[in-house]
Design a protein around this motif. Structure first.
Motif, PDB file in Angstrom:
ATOM      1  N   LEU A   1       5.139  20.419   6.498  1.00 44.51           N
ATOM      2  CA  LEU A   1       5.064  20.381   7.841  1.00 44.51           C
ATOM      3  C   LEU A   1       6.212  21.012   8.503  1.00 44.51           C
ATOM      4  O   LEU A   1       6.285  21.722   9.598  1.00 44.51           O
ATOM      5  CB  LEU A   1       5.063  18.944   8.521  1.00 44.51           C
TER       6      LEU A   1
ATOM      7  N   THR B   1      -1.146  21.724  19.525  1.00 48.15           N
ATOM      8  CA  THR B   1      -1.537  20.848  18.914  1.00 48.15           C
ATOM      9  C   THR B   1      -1.703  19.510  19.574  1.00 48.15           C
ATOM     10  O   THR B   1      -2.498  18.583  19.070  1.00 48.15           O
ATOM     11  CB  THR B   1      -1.158  20.688  17.434  1.00 48.15           C
TER      12      THR B   1
ATOM     13  N   LEU C   1       1.129  13.978   1.292  1.00 45.13           N
ATOM     14  CA  LEU C   1       1.134  14.794   2.184  1.00 45.13           C
ATOM     15  C   LEU C   1       0.499  16.052   1.528  1.00 45.13           C
ATOM     16  O   LEU C   1       1.427  16.605   0.650  1.00 45.13           O
ATOM     17  CB  LEU C   1       2.273  14.568   3.021  1.00 45.13           C
TER      18      LEU C   1
ATOM     19  N   GLU D   1     -10.944  12.093   1.735  1.00 41.31           N
ATOM     20  CA  GLU D   1     -10.516  13.175   2.502  1.00 41.31           C
ATOM     21  C   GLU D   1      -9.614  13.629   1.423  1.00 41.31           C
ATOM     22  O   GLU D   1      -8.827  14.723   1.993  1.00 41.31           O
ATOM     23  CB  GLU D   1      -9.906  12.734   3.822  1.00 41.31           C
TER      24      GLU D   1
ATOM     25  N   LEU E   1     -14.307   7.213  12.307  1.00 40.60           N
ATOM     26  CA  LEU E   1     -15.024   8.208  11.517  1.00 40.60           C
ATOM     27  C   LEU E   1     -15.374   7.607  10.302  1.00 40.60           C
ATOM     28  O   LEU E   1     -14.547   6.568   9.766  1.00 40.60           O
ATOM     29  CB  LEU E   1     -14.318   9.501  11.412  1.00 40.60           C
ATOM     30  N   PRO E   2     -16.539   7.842   9.522  1.00 40.59           N
ATOM     31  CA  PRO E   2     -16.963   7.156   8.339  1.00 40.59           C
ATOM     32  C   PRO E   2     -15.912   7.512   7.502  1.00 40.59           C
ATOM     33  O   PRO E   2     -15.592   8.778   7.367  1.00 40.59           O
ATOM     34  CB  PRO E   2     -18.165   7.910   8.014  1.00 40.59           C
TER      35      PRO E   2
ATOM     36  N   ASN F   1     -14.372   8.758   4.077  1.00 41.15           N
ATOM     37  CA  ASN F   1     -14.674   9.453   2.878  1.00 41.15           C
ATOM     38  C   ASN F   1     -13.421   9.755   1.996  1.00 41.15           C
ATOM     39  O   ASN F   1     -12.372   9.625   2.429  1.00 41.15           O
ATOM     40  CB  ASN F   1     -15.407  10.886   3.364  1.00 41.15           C
TER      41      ASN F   1
ATOM     42  N   PRO G   1     -10.684   7.936  20.026  1.00 40.36           N
ATOM     43  CA  PRO G   1     -11.478   8.516  19.020  1.00 40.36           C
ATOM     44  C   PRO G   1     -12.296   7.546  18.472  1.00 40.36           C
ATOM     45  O   PRO G   1     -12.018   6.645  18.308  1.00 40.36           O
ATOM     46  CB  PRO G   1     -10.581   9.119  18.055  1.00 40.36           C
TER      47      PRO G   1
ATOM     48  N   TRP H   1       0.886  -1.262   0.103  1.00 43.61           N
ATOM     49  CA  TRP H   1      -0.085  -0.093   0.117  1.00 43.61           C
ATOM     50  C   TRP H   1       0.973   1.333  -0.188  1.00 43.61           C
ATOM     51  O   TRP H   1       1.675   1.543   0.998  1.00 43.61           O
ATOM     52  CB  TRP H   1      -0.925  -0.055   1.202  1.00 43.61           C
TER      53      TRP H   1
ATOM     54  N   TYR I   1      -1.440   8.494  10.025  1.00 39.42           N
ATOM     55  CA  TYR I   1      -2.395   8.138   9.236  1.00 39.42           C
ATOM     56  C   TYR I   1      -3.096   6.859   9.334  1.00 39.42           C
ATOM     57  O   TYR I   1      -4.482   6.586   9.585  1.00 39.42           O
ATOM     58  CB  TYR I   1      -2.287   8.552   7.714  1.00 39.42           C
ATOM     59  N   ARG I   2      -2.123   5.964   9.238  1.00 34.73           N
ATOM     60  CA  ARG I   2      -2.602   4.482   9.426  1.00 34.73           C
ATOM     61  C   ARG I   2      -2.969   4.167  10.757  1.00 34.73           C
ATOM     62  O   ARG I   2      -3.885   3.374  10.814  1.00 34.73           O
ATOM     63  CB  ARG I   2      -1.288   3.632   9.024  1.00 34.73           C
TER      64      ARG I   2
ATOM     65  N   GLU J   1      -1.983  14.917  10.472  1.00 29.90           N
ATOM     66  CA  GLU J   1      -0.919  16.025  10.352  1.00 29.90           C
ATOM     67  C   GLU J   1      -0.599  16.739  11.536  1.00 29.90           C
ATOM     68  O   GLU J   1       0.655  16.952  11.649  1.00 29.90           O
ATOM     69  CB  GLU J   1      -1.426  17.011   9.337  1.00 29.90           C
ATOM     70  N   ASP J   2      -1.514  16.862  12.336  1.00 29.99           N
ATOM     71  CA  ASP J   2      -1.025  17.477  13.753  1.00 29.99           C
ATOM     72  C   ASP J   2      -0.119  16.718  14.624  1.00 29.99           C
ATOM     73  O   ASP J   2       0.780  17.055  14.920  1.00 29.99           O
ATOM     74  CB  ASP J   2      -2.556  17.634  14.664  1.00 29.99           C
TER      75      ASP J   2
ATOM     76  N   ARG K   1      -5.335  18.295  20.797  1.00 29.61           N
ATOM     77  CA  ARG K   1      -6.387  18.641  20.284  1.00 29.61           C
ATOM     78  C   ARG K   1      -7.356  17.243  20.195  1.00 29.61           C
ATOM     79  O   ARG K   1      -6.609  16.231  19.659  1.00 29.61           O
ATOM     80  CB  ARG K   1      -6.090  19.111  18.885  1.00 29.61           C
TER      81      ARG K   1
ATOM     82  N   LEU L   1      -8.161   1.116   7.106  1.00 32.93           N
ATOM     83  CA  LEU L   1      -8.596   2.364   7.847  1.00 32.93           C
ATOM     84  C   LEU L   1      -9.866   2.119   8.485  1.00 32.93           C
ATOM     85  O   LEU L   1     -10.321   2.840   9.462  1.00 32.93           O
ATOM     86  CB  LEU L   1      -8.687   3.601   7.100  1.00 32.93           C
TER      87      LEU L   1
ATOM     88  N   PRO M   1      -9.973  14.654  18.605  1.00 33.59           N
ATOM     89  CA  PRO M   1     -10.764  14.425  17.108  1.00 33.59           C
ATOM     90  C   PRO M   1     -11.918  15.029  17.199  1.00 33.59           C
ATOM     91  O   PRO M   1     -12.832  15.269  18.109  1.00 33.59           O
ATOM     92  CB  PRO M   1     -10.618  12.908  17.034  1.00 33.59           C
TER      93      PRO M   1
ATOM     94  N   GLY N   1     -17.891  14.153  13.364  1.00 31.03           N
ATOM     95  CA  GLY N   1     -18.033  14.295  11.923  1.00 31.03           C
ATOM     96  C   GLY N   1     -17.044  13.952  11.000  1.00 31.03           C
ATOM     97  O   GLY N   1     -15.803  13.706  11.284  1.00 31.03           O
ATOM     98  N   ILE N   2     -17.518  14.427   9.839  1.00 28.73           N
ATOM     99  CA  ILE N   2     -16.504  13.853   8.724  1.00 28.73           C
ATOM    100  C   ILE N   2     -15.611  15.066   8.526  1.00 28.73           C
ATOM    101  O   ILE N   2     -15.809  16.418   8.624  1.00 28.73           O
ATOM    102  CB  ILE N   2     -17.368  13.917   7.280  1.00 28.73           C
ATOM    103  N   SER N   3     -14.266  14.740   8.623  1.00 24.71           N
ATOM    104  CA  SER N   3     -13.259  15.657   8.448  1.00 24.71           C
ATOM    105  C   SER N   3     -12.578  16.081   7.085  1.00 24.71           C
ATOM    106  O   SER N   3     -12.442  14.735   6.248  1.00 24.71           O
ATOM    107  CB  SER N   3     -12.053  15.320   9.148  1.00 24.71           C
TER     108      SER N   3
ATOM    109  N   LYS O   1       0.535  19.196   2.696  1.00 22.42           N
ATOM    110  CA  LYS O   1       0.949  20.484   3.128  1.00 22.42           C
ATOM    111  C   LYS O   1       2.298  20.099   3.775  1.00 22.42           C
ATOM    112  O   LYS O   1       2.816  18.927   4.133  1.00 22.42           O
ATOM    113  CB  LYS O   1       0.268  21.134   4.212  1.00 22.42           C
TER     114      LYS O   1
ATOM    115  N   GLU P   1      -7.405   9.315  10.505  1.00 18.53           N
ATOM    116  CA  GLU P   1      -7.971  10.686  10.238  1.00 18.53           C
ATOM    117  C   GLU P   1      -7.018  11.751   9.752  1.00 18.53           C
ATOM    118  O   GLU P   1      -5.923  11.731  10.573  1.00 18.53           O
ATOM    119  CB  GLU P   1      -8.792  11.209  11.475  1.00 18.53           C
ATOM    120  N   ARG P   2      -7.129  12.355   8.474  1.00 17.66           N
ATOM    121  CA  ARG P   2      -6.192  13.043   8.037  1.00 17.66           C
ATOM    122  C   ARG P   2      -5.514  14.186   8.825  1.00 17.66           C
ATOM    123  O   ARG P   2      -4.428  14.294   9.110  1.00 17.66           O
ATOM    124  CB  ARG P   2      -6.675  13.423   6.528  1.00 17.66           C
ATOM    125  N   ARG P   3      -6.477  15.069   9.261  1.00 10.69           N
ATOM    126  CA  ARG P   3      -6.075  16.415  10.142  1.00 10.69           C
ATOM    127  C   ARG P   3      -5.472  15.988  11.321  1.00 10.69           C
ATOM    128  O   ARG P   3      -4.205  16.792  11.527  1.00 10.69           O
ATOM    129  CB  ARG P   3      -7.309  17.042  10.176  1.00 10.69           C
ATOM    130  N   GLU P   4      -6.072  15.058  11.908  1.00 11.01           N
ATOM    131  CA  GLU P   4      -5.222  14.651  13.310  1.00 11.01           C
ATOM    132  C   GLU P   4      -3.763  13.989  13.055  1.00 11.01           C
ATOM    133  O   GLU P   4      -2.930  14.156  13.717  1.00 11.01           O
ATOM    134  CB  GLU P   4      -6.268  13.652  14.018  1.00 11.01           C
TER     135      GLU P   4
END
Lengths: 204, 185
Positions: free
Chosen positions: A66, A194, A62, B99, B94-95, B97, B91, A57, B37-38, B47-48, A197, B129, A199, A202-204, A64, B42-45
């Protein structure tokens, strides 16, 4: 020792074999069996394919960079570290000023403690240190008087000495240093972080 | 001009050239992000946490053995951070999608990337995922960090028997989902 289930290898054993988690002896037994059992050979290959598919896989891209945020955070934490050290120094200076302003009372208290707890030699040592501080304090007072441009016979100086304003002045300096130190501390706190934070729902 | 090695960059960071660490971030940010991510799915989390992983790596750089490769070490730091995160916050899943901001397969490869390969990658992505967090954790540590059972047990602070059973169930679930995805496609 192989555990055969209906003369075939259990799947859990095949996983451990493929993970390299078996001894050499056990691995040889498995290999011997696989070589002579087409069903187990097929199953082993299927599991191996699963592993390879999973591990093939590719990385998600990425979107952005970092590095700027990471380097900014590192720099800000380094600045905070320097600020924190400055706070410690100012707090120590404030404490020293407070002790010096009240050193006579401190010596009396410690002398009593030394006699009871630690014996003559330590008491003499502490006395020597405080004698040095005493001379330093006397010189500081003379210097302070000169800075205030009051001559030794000035009325204002007499009032100053009568009211022990020099002691109160040192307490004031100590308080000022303490407030400055805490002001620095409060300004040095990071405004956001950060790492805690939660999670988002909802959908992100 | 030859690019400096990871070891050189680490040594330059030790000597006070903090910007050298920025170059290490550039080199490994995609790999570290993918570790996060794996595990987090969740992508944003991710990245943080990837950012935080590099900051932590910088703070702990004095514990890094410069004779060893930097990549696996910083990936372990990231994995450890993410595992602590899911232990603390657990957490909800999340469904899934779409992303990603690039097209689904990140088609930097262009026409060489076959449709079949894309479908397989997408199938693996959704299967992994969609696993529960503790299954994603063992899959990440075993298949992508190449840790032994004992190392995984120490990392997750669970008995060895739990590691084996989690891996067993996670793989069974993955196989089932991958087969279902193949049939669906």
């Amino acid at each position: 020792m192989s555990k055969l289930h209906d003369h075939h290898l259990e799947e859990a054993m095949l996983y451990q074999y493929l993970d390299g988690a078996m001894s050499q002896l056990e691995s040889r037994e498995i290999e011997t069996h696989i070589a002579s059992c087409s069903r187990c050979l097929t199953r082993t290959q299927e599991l191996q394919d699963l592993f390879e598919t999973l591990e093939a896989w590719p990385n998600e891209p990425l979107t952005k960079d970092l590095a700027p945020a990471v380097m900014a955070a590192i720099q800000s934490r380094r600045d905070l570290s320097m600020g924190f050290k400055l706070v410690i120094v100012t707090q120590l200076l404030a404490l020293a000023a407070l002790i010096i302003s009240q050193w006579a009372s401190v010596i009396d208290a410690l002398e009593g403690l030394m006699e009871v707890s630690f014996g003559a030699q330590l008491k003499d040592g502490v006395n020597a240190v405080f004698t040095i501080l005493s001379h330093a304090w006397t010189n500081a007072r003379v210097g302070l008087n000169n800075i205030l441009v009051w001559g030794p016979n000035h009325d204002g100086l007499q009032i100053f000495q009568r009211l022990h304003l020099d002691g109160w002045l040192m307490i004031g300096v100590a308080a000022l240093l303490w407030m400055v130190g805490n002001g620095l501390l409060l300004r040095g706190f990071p405004s956001n972080s950060t790492s805690h934070r939660r999670p988002q729902s909802g959908i992100s | 001009m030859m690019e400096p090695s990871d070891r050189d960059l680490v040594l330059r960071t030790f000597s006070g050239e903090v910007n050298a660490f920025g170059e290490l971030v550039h080199r490994y940010q995609t790999a570290v992000f993918n570790v996060c991510y794996r595990i987090l799915a969740e992508r944003r989390e991710a990245e943080d946490l990837a950012q935080e992983a590099f900051i932590r790596a910088f703070q702990r750089l004095n514990t890094f053995d410069v004779s060893r490769p930097f990549g696996p070490w910083v990936r372990r730091v990231a994995a450890n951070l993410c595992l602590n995160h899911i232990r603390r916050y657990d957490p909800p899943r999340l469904p899934l999608n779409d992303e990603r901001d690039v097209d689904a397969q990140g088609n930097e490869g262009g026409p060489e990337v076959t449709r079949e390969q894309n479908e397989r990658d997408e199938s693996v992505r959704s299967a992994v995922l969609g696993l529960p967090a503790h299954y994603r954790a063992v899959i990440e540590l075993r298949h992508f960090q190449e840790m032994s059972y004992a190392e995984i047990s120490a990392e997750l602070q669970v008995p060895l028997s739990d590691v084996k059973s989690h891996l067993f169930r996670a793989r069974k679930l993955l196989a089932k989902r991958l087969n279902a995805n193949v049939k669906a496609s």
